[in-house]
Design a protein around this motif. Structure first.
Motif, PDB file in Angstrom:
ATOM      1  N   ASP A  33       0.840  -1.192   0.000  1.00  0.00           N
ATOM      2  CA  ASP A  33       0.000   0.000   0.000  1.00  0.00           C
ATOM      3  C   ASP A  33       0.877   1.244   0.000  1.00  0.00           C
ATOM      4  OD1 ASP A  33      -2.210   1.690   0.233  1.00  0.00           O
ATOM      5  OD2 ASP A  33      -2.494   1.324   2.367  1.00  0.00           O
ATOM      6  N   THR A  34       0.383   2.311  -0.587  1.00  0.00           N
ATOM      7  CA  THR A  34       0.994   3.628  -0.439  1.00  0.00           C
ATOM      8  C   THR A  34      -0.014   4.507   0.279  1.00  0.00           C
ATOM      9  OG1 THR A  34       2.354   3.398  -2.415  1.00  0.00           O
ATOM     10  CG2 THR A  34       1.950   5.640  -1.629  1.00  0.00           C
ATOM     11  N   VAL A  35       0.412   5.067   1.406  1.00  0.00           N
ATOM     12  CA  VAL A  35      -0.449   5.925   2.224  1.00  0.00           C
ATOM     13  C   VAL A  35       0.031   7.364   2.073  1.00  0.00           C
ATOM     14  CG1 VAL A  35      -1.242   6.431   4.565  1.00  0.00           C
ATOM     15  CG2 VAL A  35      -0.848   4.059   3.870  1.00  0.00           C
ATOM     16  N   SER A  51       4.013  10.867   1.426  1.00  0.00           N
ATOM     17  CA  SER A  51       3.557   9.507   1.118  1.00  0.00           C
ATOM     18  C   SER A  51       4.586   8.478   1.555  1.00  0.00           C
ATOM     19  CB  SER A  51       3.312   9.347  -0.381  1.00  0.00           C
ATOM     20  OG  SER A  51       2.306  10.214  -0.823  1.00  0.00           O
ATOM     21  N   THR A  85      -5.200   9.062   2.366  1.00  0.00           N
ATOM     22  CA  THR A  85      -5.630   8.246   1.240  1.00  0.00           C
ATOM     23  C   THR A  85      -4.706   7.045   1.114  1.00  0.00           C
ATOM     24  OG1 THR A  85      -4.325   9.533  -0.337  1.00  0.00           O
ATOM     25  CG2 THR A  85      -6.622  10.200  -0.031  1.00  0.00           C
ATOM     26  N   GLN A  86      -5.234   5.960   0.539  1.00  0.00           N
ATOM     27  CA  GLN A  86      -4.471   4.726   0.356  1.00  0.00           C
ATOM     28  C   GLN A  86      -4.677   4.206  -1.063  1.00  0.00           C
ATOM     29  OE1 GLN A  86      -6.377   3.127   4.262  1.00  0.00           O
ATOM     30  NE2 GLN A  86      -4.680   1.759   3.767  1.00  0.00           N
ATOM     31  N   THR A  87      -3.667   3.501  -1.574  1.00  0.00           N
ATOM     32  CA  THR A  87      -3.814   2.847  -2.867  1.00  0.00           C
ATOM     33  C   THR A  87      -4.420   1.460  -2.712  1.00  0.00           C
ATOM     34  OG1 THR A  87      -1.543   2.004  -2.759  1.00  0.00           O
ATOM     35  CG2 THR A  87      -1.890   4.102  -3.921  1.00  0.00           C
ATOM     36  N   ASN A  88      -4.387   0.900  -1.497  1.00  0.00           N
ATOM     37  CA  ASN A  88      -4.924  -0.428  -1.214  1.00  0.00           C
ATOM     38  C   ASN A  88      -5.467  -0.412   0.213  1.00  0.00           C
ATOM     39  OD1 ASN A  88      -5.489  -3.117  -0.804  1.00  0.00           O
ATOM     40  ND2 ASN A  88      -3.437  -3.866  -1.252  1.00  0.00           N
ATOM     41  N   THR A  89      -6.768  -0.516   0.378  1.00  0.00           N
ATOM     42  CA  THR A  89      -7.357  -0.438   1.721  1.00  0.00           C
ATOM     43  C   THR A  89      -7.464  -1.789   2.415  1.00  0.00           C
ATOM     44  OG1 THR A  89      -9.595  -0.601   0.793  1.00  0.00           O
ATOM     45  CG2 THR A  89      -8.694   1.630   1.142  1.00  0.00           C
ATOM     46  N   GLU A  93      -2.355  -1.577   8.724  1.00  0.00           N
ATOM     47  CA  GLU A  93      -1.090  -0.855   8.857  1.00  0.00           C
ATOM     48  C   GLU A  93      -1.134   0.059  10.068  1.00  0.00           C
ATOM     49  OE1 GLU A  93      -0.665  -0.558   4.053  1.00  0.00           O
ATOM     50  OE2 GLU A  93      -1.823   0.886   5.167  1.00  0.00           O
TER      51      GLU A  93
END
Length: 102
Positions: A33-35, A51, A85-89, A93
């Motif tokens: 994931d990228t947060v 990020s 925001t996240q790229t993968n929820t 994490e």
């Protein structure tokens, strides 16, 4: 992004930097994931954001980022919050943040 509460500014200062750290927890679903954490001032996103890319299974040490770009002045009674925001929820994490106001 998701906003989870806010804080009132107790003294006038300039928000100078943002620090973000994140890592994958040992329990829960897997996935990378990228947060992205963006500072909000009085409910509006500022240009100060950072990020962290968290790898699947990354539990040993946190991925970190920091920025001093986009500093801004705040007054007594203003509100500060984070938009996340996240790229993968899917993955679980841990995210930690520090905001410096001087």
């Amino acid at each position: 992004g998701v906003q989870a509460g806010y804080a009132f500014v107790p003294i006038a200062c300039t928000v100078k930097s943002l620090f973000v750290a994140g890592l994958f927890t040992a329990t829960g679903p897997a996935g990378s994931d990228t947060v992205t954490v963006t500072v909000q001032h009085n409910g509006t996103n500022t240009s100060m954001s950072c990020s962290v890319a968290i790898a699947n299974g990354q539990t040993g040490s946190a991925t970190k980022c920091s920025t001093t770009t986009g500093s801004f002045a705040v007054a007594v009674g203003d509100t500060l919050a984070y938009s996340v925001t996240q790229t993968n929820t899917t993955p679980y994490e841990q995210i930690g943040t520090t905001l410096v106001c001087q």
